[in-house]
Design a protein around this motif. Structure first.
Motif, PDB file in Angstrom:
ATOM      1  N   GLY A  12     102.704 101.319 -50.785  1.00 45.33           N
ATOM      2  CA  GLY A  12     102.587 101.410 -52.234  1.00 45.33           C
ATOM      3  C   GLY A  12     103.902 101.682 -52.935  1.00 45.33           C
ATOM      4  N   ASP A  13     104.830 102.340 -52.224  1.00 48.58           N
ATOM      5  CA  ASP A  13     106.139 102.626 -52.830  1.00 48.58           C
ATOM      6  C   ASP A  13     107.203 101.595 -52.449  1.00 48.58           C
ATOM      7  OD1 ASP A  13     106.626 103.320 -50.208  1.00 48.58           O
ATOM      8  OD2 ASP A  13     107.121 105.416 -50.620  1.00 48.58           O
ATOM      9  N   GLY A  14     106.765 100.459 -51.875  1.00 54.82           N
ATOM     10  CA  GLY A  14     107.678  99.349 -51.610  1.00 54.82           C
ATOM     11  C   GLY A  14     108.390  99.383 -50.275  1.00 54.82           C
ATOM     12  N   ARG A  15     108.083 100.361 -49.432  1.00 54.82           N
ATOM     13  CA  ARG A  15     108.726 100.402 -48.116  1.00 54.82           C
ATOM     14  C   ARG A  15     107.952  99.549 -47.114  1.00 54.82           C
ATOM     15  NH1 ARG A  15     109.582 106.467 -46.584  1.00 54.82           N
ATOM     16  NH2 ARG A  15     107.440 106.597 -47.309  1.00 54.82           N
ATOM     17  N   THR A  16     108.596  99.206 -46.026  1.00 55.20           N
ATOM     18  CA  THR A  16     107.980  98.413 -44.971  1.00 55.20           C
ATOM     19  C   THR A  16     107.415  99.351 -43.918  1.00 55.20           C
ATOM     20  OG1 THR A  16     109.502  96.597 -45.369  1.00 55.20           O
ATOM     21  CG2 THR A  16     108.397  96.632 -43.225  1.00 55.20           C
ATOM     22  N   ALA A  17     106.217  99.028 -43.436  1.00 63.22           N
ATOM     23  CA  ALA A  17     105.564  99.847 -42.418  1.00 63.22           C
ATOM     24  C   ALA A  17     104.916  98.954 -41.375  1.00 63.22           C
ATOM     25  CB  ALA A  17     104.520 100.755 -43.064  1.00 63.22           C
ATOM     26  N   ILE A  18     104.654  99.566 -40.225  1.00 65.41           N
ATOM     27  CA  ILE A  18     103.965  98.909 -39.117  1.00 65.41           C
ATOM     28  C   ILE A  18     102.756  99.769 -38.789  1.00 65.41           C
ATOM     29  CG2 ILE A  18     104.147  98.081 -36.745  1.00 65.41           C
ATOM     30  CD1 ILE A  18     107.243  98.524 -37.129  1.00 65.41           C
ATOM     31  N   ARG A  19     101.634  99.123 -38.536  1.00 63.66           N
ATOM     32  CA  ARG A  19     100.410  99.863 -38.207  1.00 63.66           C
ATOM     33  C   ARG A  19      99.775  99.257 -36.962  1.00 63.66           C
ATOM     34  NH1 ARG A  19      94.823  99.475 -39.365  1.00 63.66           N
ATOM     35  NH2 ARG A  19      93.865 101.470 -39.865  1.00 63.66           N
ATOM     36  N   PHE A  20      99.406 100.134 -36.039  1.00 66.70           N
ATOM     37  CA  PHE A  20      98.679  99.741 -34.834  1.00 66.70           C
ATOM     38  C   PHE A  20      97.366 100.503 -34.801  1.00 66.70           C
ATOM     39  CE2 PHE A  20     103.012  98.820 -33.601  1.00 66.70           C
ATOM     40  CZ  PHE A  20     102.906  97.684 -32.815  1.00 66.70           C
ATOM     41  N   GLU A  21      96.346  99.855 -34.294  1.00 68.90           N
ATOM     42  CA  GLU A  21      95.060 100.507 -34.110  1.00 68.90           C
ATOM     43  C   GLU A  21      94.567 100.210 -32.704  1.00 68.90           C
ATOM     44  OE1 GLU A  21      90.627 100.363 -36.061  1.00 68.90           O
ATOM     45  OE2 GLU A  21      92.358  99.942 -37.340  1.00 68.90           O
ATOM     46  N   ARG A  22      94.085 101.250 -32.037  1.00 69.00           N
ATOM     47  CA  ARG A  22      93.549 101.091 -30.689  1.00 69.00           C
ATOM     48  C   ARG A  22      92.221 101.829 -30.583  1.00 69.00           C
ATOM     49  NH1 ARG A  22      97.154  97.979 -30.577  1.00 69.00           N
ATOM     50  NH2 ARG A  22      98.759  97.676 -29.007  1.00 69.00           N
ATOM     51  N   LEU A  23      91.237 101.181 -29.975  1.00 67.71           N
ATOM     52  CA  LEU A  23      89.995 101.839 -29.587  1.00 67.71           C
ATOM     53  C   LEU A  23      90.155 102.208 -28.121  1.00 67.71           C
ATOM     54  CD1 LEU A  23      87.429  99.480 -31.323  1.00 67.71           C
ATOM     55  CD2 LEU A  23      88.206 101.744 -32.077  1.00 67.71           C
ATOM     56  N   LEU A  24      90.056 103.485 -27.833  1.00 64.89           N
ATOM     57  CA  LEU A  24      90.333 103.979 -26.489  1.00 64.89           C
ATOM     58  C   LEU A  24      89.106 104.697 -25.926  1.00 64.89           C
ATOM     59  CD1 LEU A  24      93.789 105.505 -27.449  1.00 64.89           C
ATOM     60  CD2 LEU A  24      93.409 103.368 -26.206  1.00 64.89           C
ATOM     61  N   ARG A 115      89.494 106.420 -31.770  1.00 64.49           N
ATOM     62  CA  ARG A 115      90.219 105.385 -32.508  1.00 64.49           C
ATOM     63  C   ARG A 115      91.580 105.995 -32.818  1.00 64.49           C
ATOM     64  NH1 ARG A 115      87.216 102.501 -35.344  1.00 64.49           N
ATOM     65  NH2 ARG A 115      88.093 100.546 -35.972  1.00 64.49           N
ATOM     66  N   LEU A 116      92.643 105.347 -32.341  1.00 62.08           N
ATOM     67  CA  LEU A 116      94.018 105.780 -32.604  1.00 62.08           C
ATOM     68  C   LEU A 116      94.627 104.833 -33.616  1.00 62.08           C
ATOM     69  CD1 LEU A 116      96.643 107.398 -31.978  1.00 62.08           C
ATOM     70  CD2 LEU A 116      97.068 105.738 -30.143  1.00 62.08           C
ATOM     71  N   VAL A 117      95.151 105.391 -34.706  1.00 57.92           N
ATOM     72  CA  VAL A 117      95.864 104.604 -35.699  1.00 57.92           C
ATOM     73  C   VAL A 117      97.270 105.183 -35.789  1.00 57.92           C
ATOM     74  CG1 VAL A 117      95.997 103.857 -38.098  1.00 57.92           C
ATOM     75  CG2 VAL A 117      93.768 104.087 -36.982  1.00 57.92           C
ATOM     76  N   PHE A 118      98.245 104.348 -35.502  1.00 60.64           N
ATOM     77  CA  PHE A 118      99.647 104.750 -35.561  1.00 60.64           C
ATOM     78  C   PHE A 118     100.331 103.946 -36.650  1.00 60.64           C
ATOM     79  CE2 PHE A 118     104.026 103.621 -34.145  1.00 60.64           C
ATOM     80  CZ  PHE A 118     104.605 104.835 -34.442  1.00 60.64           C
ATOM     81  N   THR A 119     101.036 104.644 -37.542  1.00 60.09           N
ATOM     82  CA  THR A 119     101.777 103.988 -38.613  1.00 60.09           C
ATOM     83  C   THR A 119     103.211 104.491 -38.602  1.00 60.09           C
ATOM     84  OG1 THR A 119      99.764 103.922 -39.945  1.00 60.09           O
ATOM     85  CG2 THR A 119     101.842 103.510 -41.095  1.00 60.09           C
ATOM     86  N   ASN A 120     104.147 103.556 -38.672  1.00 60.24           N
ATOM     87  CA  ASN A 120     105.580 103.868 -38.749  1.00 60.24           C
ATOM     88  C   ASN A 120     106.105 103.271 -40.051  1.00 60.24           C
ATOM     89  OD1 ASN A 120     108.484 102.855 -36.743  1.00 60.24           O
ATOM     90  ND2 ASN A 120     108.337 104.387 -38.318  1.00 60.24           N
ATOM     91  N   VAL A 121     106.455 104.149 -41.005  1.00 68.62           N
ATOM     92  CA  VAL A 121     107.069 103.697 -42.250  1.00 68.62           C
ATOM     93  C   VAL A 121     108.573 103.660 -41.986  1.00 68.62           C
ATOM     94  CG1 VAL A 121     107.405 104.126 -44.698  1.00 68.62           C
ATOM     95  CG2 VAL A 121     105.221 104.721 -43.623  1.00 68.62           C
ATOM     96  N   LEU A 122     109.147 102.480 -42.092  1.00 74.86           N
ATOM     97  CA  LEU A 122     110.528 102.239 -41.680  1.00 74.86           C
ATOM     98  C   LEU A 122     111.538 102.580 -42.776  1.00 74.86           C
ATOM     99  CD1 LEU A 122     109.790  98.773 -40.111  1.00 74.86           C
ATOM    100  CD2 LEU A 122     110.197 100.891 -38.858  1.00 74.86           C
ATOM    101  N   SER A 123     112.744 102.904 -42.354  1.00 74.71           N
ATOM    102  CA  SER A 123     113.838 103.097 -43.308  1.00 74.71           C
ATOM    103  C   SER A 123     114.570 101.779 -43.546  1.00 74.71           C
ATOM    104  CB  SER A 123     114.811 104.165 -42.802  1.00 74.71           C
ATOM    105  OG  SER A 123     115.330 103.804 -41.540  1.00 74.71           O
ATOM    106  N   ASP A 124     114.488 100.854 -42.588  1.00 77.67           N
ATOM    107  CA  ASP A 124     115.156  99.558 -42.687  1.00 77.67           C
ATOM    108  C   ASP A 124     114.132  98.451 -42.464  1.00 77.67           C
ATOM    109  OD1 ASP A 124     116.703  97.259 -42.476  1.00 77.67           O
ATOM    110  OD2 ASP A 124     117.746  97.905 -40.650  1.00 77.67           O
ATOM    111  N   PRO A 125     113.799  97.681 -43.515  1.00 77.13           N
ATOM    112  CA  PRO A 125     112.791  96.631 -43.349  1.00 77.13           C
ATOM    113  C   PRO A 125     113.169  95.586 -42.310  1.00 77.13           C
ATOM    114  CG  PRO A 125     113.540  96.765 -45.651  1.00 77.13           C
ATOM    115  CD  PRO A 125     114.303  97.776 -44.863  1.00 77.13           C
ATOM    116  N   GLU A 126     114.451  95.388 -42.081  1.00 78.23           N
ATOM    117  CA  GLU A 126     114.907  94.399 -41.087  1.00 78.23           C
ATOM    118  C   GLU A 126     114.549  94.823 -39.662  1.00 78.23           C
ATOM    119  OE1 GLU A 126     116.342  91.429 -41.955  1.00 78.23           O
ATOM    120  OE2 GLU A 126     115.844  92.092 -43.992  1.00 78.23           O
TER     121      GLU A 126
END
Length: 167
Positions: A12-24, A115-126
């Motif tokens: 929402g604030d314009g940063r790039t993030a990665i999200r993973f979800e796993r059912l374990l 259910r594991l949800v991992f999110t990494n909000v990045l400092s560098d979109p590249e």
């Protein structure tokens, strides 16, 4: 079956993030140990860190021995903190800052495990592609550890194999 790939998105604030979800098929307490226990982290996490601290504590994410050997990376000799523990609510929520990024782990109990949800909000979109490949490789190790399967691969090599999927 769920997608194994991470989802790259804009926050929402314009940063790039990665999200993973796993059912374990494991209880949240076991998943929590897999993402916080230093002995387990050493097999897959891209730093050496002590997460067993009070919320608000400064953290130092050290370079791993493999990163030193493979890439010639070195730690800050002063060990100046490069992170902070933001939330720690075992066994459901872990969130911390690391070098300008935010990493969040959410674990919810399900009828068959977690259910594991991992999110990494990045400092560098590249960095989204390489970071996503690295986290996917790391999560493969976490799953193998939880399942009691031997880890017969190197997560850094596996991340290099996965990188093309995120280009």
């Amino acid at each position: 079956m769920e997608s194994r790939r991470g989802t790259v998105f804009t926050t929402g604030d314009g940063r790039t993030a990665i999200r993973f979800e796993r059912l374990l098929p494991h209880p949240p307490e076991d998943v929590w140990r897999a993402i916080t226990d230093p002995a387990r982290l050493s097999s897959w996490f891209p730093a050496v860190v002590d997460l067993d601290r009070p919320v608000g504590s400064e953290l130092f994410f050290a370079v791993t021995e493999e990163q030193q050997r493979r890439y010639g990376m070195a730690d800050d000799p002063d060990r100046k903190p490069n992170g902070r523990l933001l939330r720690s609510e075992p066994p459901t929520v872990l969130e911390y800052e690391w070098a300008g990024e935010t990493l969040s782990w959410e674990i919810a109990r399900t009828p068959t495990g977690s259910r594991l949800v991992f999110t990494n909000v990045l400092s560098d979109p590249e960095a989204a592609g390489p970071a996503a490949a690295g986290w996917e490789a790391g999560l493969e190790v976490v799953e193998a550890q939880l399942d009691g399967r031997p880890i017969t691969w190197d997560p850094l090599n596996r991340a290099e194999e996965l990188a093309a999927a995120y280009e």
